[in-house]
Design an enzyme around this catalytic site. Structure first.
Site, PDB file in Angstrom:
ATOM      1  CD  GLU A   8      45.988  57.415  45.646  1.00 25.78           C
ATOM      2  OE1 GLU A   8      46.763  57.757  44.645  1.00 25.78           O
ATOM      3  OE2 GLU A   8      46.148  56.051  46.070  1.00 25.78           O
ATOM      4  N   GLY A  50      41.287  55.060  45.592  1.00 28.47           N
ATOM      5  CA  GLY A  50      40.673  53.693  44.886  1.00 28.47           C
ATOM      6  C   GLY A  50      41.553  53.103  44.244  1.00 28.47           C
ATOM      7  N   GLY A  51      42.700  53.626  43.616  1.00 29.55           N
ATOM      8  CA  GLY A  51      43.572  53.094  42.656  1.00 29.55           C
ATOM      9  C   GLY A  51      43.001  52.675  41.427  1.00 29.55           C
ATOM     10  CB  THR A  52      44.257  50.377  38.757  1.00 30.04           C
ATOM     11  OG1 THR A  52      45.378  50.667  38.723  1.00 30.04           O
ATOM     12  CG2 THR A  52      43.838  49.801  37.292  1.00 30.04           C
ATOM     13  CB  CYS A  53      39.944  48.369  41.063  1.00 31.22           C
ATOM     14  SG  CYS A  53      38.216  47.301  40.990  1.00 31.22           S
ATOM     15  CG  HIS A 100      16.483  21.504  34.267  1.00 28.94           C
ATOM     16  ND1 HIS A 100      17.164  21.703  33.322  1.00 28.94           N
ATOM     17  CD2 HIS A 100      15.163  21.655  33.682  1.00 28.94           C
ATOM     18  CE1 HIS A 100      16.414  21.543  32.130  1.00 28.94           C
ATOM     19  NE2 HIS A 100      15.154  21.624  32.331  1.00 28.94           N
TER      20      HIS A 100
END
Length: 460
Positions: A32, A37-40, A437
């Site tokens: 890394e 964690g990258g972009t997200c 409902h």
């Protein structure tokens, strides 16, 4: 060092793949160059959705008088505190990944930028590492068009570091990123203008959906300028001067901040891929087959860098595909996947499968069932009647081809359709179901009782 496998990148597909390989007795290196964690985790879903939550709270606080709730005094926005909350959530995710990747003795976490020496060798910080199998998971970054080099522009990454509300935020690009940040910062108190060179927002959507999104944005107080060609900008004294339109129609905007939301480009241009047999598309994405294998028989590409999804959920599904091919009896394939995504404006857009544009392009005989949110009891009770639900059905097979929903909670109840499509069910399965409902999704069976043929001409 020699490894059984090397994974490049800790985005959504990388860590679970490392964990699975380790559980199967392999010695793994995961590389890394930036935050785990990258972009997200760092500049995508996690931080932006925490901002969206704050923006919605601000909107509700100041816009509830029609429901009999009035707040006296101003609604104050503390962007510094919003950022601190976001930073805490992001750091928790990073810490969790760090623990997972460092406590497993079969996984070696290597910090630095990876570059291929050859098909089996990766160099990081001057050290060379080899492996029998390599998995590329390097993601993508903001695309910066020509003409903005000398302008202090923002991207989806740097805008998350602001601690003061922009006075006037000009956004170049009317895609998902531009729309989310546009509505968000308008609710924080910024004046917001979006410049889009095309004739509609979210050009992949059907025209009625694009028009509805434009209406939602304009109702939010965001100024939309479509067909804005020749977009440029320059620094001028204490502000940015954005220009758009050509020739005699050229217009200027005085902006305090400029956000470039003009698309993404894969992180494949610095990896030394020219030293391998890996083939790329003309846009720099790594070519993969139905199992995500590249043109080199021991190298796979997962996540945004393969151009097959560009979403967190598709990146994780890439892991599932590769993992199934390696270790599971039931194999998964890229071709099994239905495209699905959401734009997290308020109300959100949610989409799965085909829309009318796609159906027309394929020349399929299809029907559409649709209902406006204004006809749904729960939406009226909540005071959130903006939007519509559309479901497309194939006449010959009674299968669901796709759905596009805009409305409160659409990003959740779209999964009613997604699940049925993966199950291969007839639309009649949904039509005949009983839903609770009062909910918005209870109208999905009802709307499927009536449908109309799509009418269009297919060019031969």
């Amino acid at each position: 060092m020699n490894f059984d496998a090397i994974i490049i990148g800790t985005g959504q597909a990388g860590p679970p793949l490392a964990q699975s390989l380790a559980e199967h007795g392999q010695k793994i290196a995961i590389i890394e160059k930036d935050h785990l964690g990258g972009t997200c985790v760092n500049v995508g879903c996690t931080p932006t959705k925490s901002y969206v939550a704050s923006a919605r709270r601000a909107f509700i606080a100041g816009n509830s008088s029609e429901l009999g709730v009035t707040i006296k005094g101003d609604v104050l926005i503390d962007l510094k505190k919003i950022k601190q909350r976001k930073d805490g959530i992001v750091q928790d995710s990073r810490n969790g990944l760090e623990k997972m990747l460092t406590e497993n003795k079969s996984i070696t976490l290597i910090r630095g930028k990876a570059s291929f020496v050859n098909n089996h060798t990766i160099e990081v910080n001057g050290d060379q590492h080899t492996a029998d199998k390599i998995y590329i998971n390097v993601g993508a970054r903001p695309y910066i068009p020509n003409g903005f080099k000398d302008v202090p522009y923002l991207t989806n990454e740097s805008i998350l570091e602001l601690e003061e509300i922009p006075e006037h935020l000009v956004i170049v690009g009317g895609g998902y990123i531009g729309l989310e940040f546009g509505q968000m910062f308008r609710r924080f108190g910024s004046k917001v203008t979006i410049l889009e060179k095309g004739g509609e927002l979210l050009k992949k959507e059907d025209g009625d959906i694009s028009d509805l999104i434009a209406e939602i944005m304009e109702d939010s107080g965001v100024e939309i300028k479509l067909k804005s060609d020749c977009i440029g900008a320059k620094k001028k004294n204490d502000h940015i001067e954005a220009t758009f339109n050509c020739d005699d129609n050229s217009q200027k905007l005085k902006a305090s901040h400029l956000l470039l939301a003009t698309g993404r480009t894969p992180n494949t241009d610095y990896m030394g891929l020219e030293n391998t047999g890996i083939k790329l598309t003309k846009h720099g994405y790594i070519k993969v087959d139905d199992t995500l294998l590249t043109s080199v028989d021991h190298i796979w590409a997962l996540g945004d860098c393969n151009g097959e999804g560009a979403f967190t959920h598709t990146a994780y599904n890439d892991f599932q595909i590769v993992n199934s091919q390696l270790f599971l009896d039931q194999k998964r394939f890229l071709s099994d996947r239905f495209t699905c995504y959401a734009a997290f404006i308020d109300p959100p857009l949610a989409r799965v499968g085909m829309n009318q544009k796609d159906i027309q392009k394929k020349g399929l005989i299809a029907k559409v069932s649709e209902i406006p949110m204004s006809k749904i009891a729960r939406a009226k009770e909540m005071g959130e009647t903006k939007g519509k639900l559309k479901i497309f059905l194939e006449v010959d097979t009674d299968s669901i081809l796709g759905a596009t929903f805009i409305g409160a909670g659409a990003d959740e109840y779209i999964h009613t359709i997604i699940d049925q499509m993966y199950a291969g069910s007839s639309y009649q399965t949904v039509r005949d179901a009983i839903h609770i409902h009062p909910t918005i999704s209870e109208l999905i069976p009802t709307m499927l009782e009536n449908s109309t043929m799509l009418r269009y001409f297919v060019k031969k």
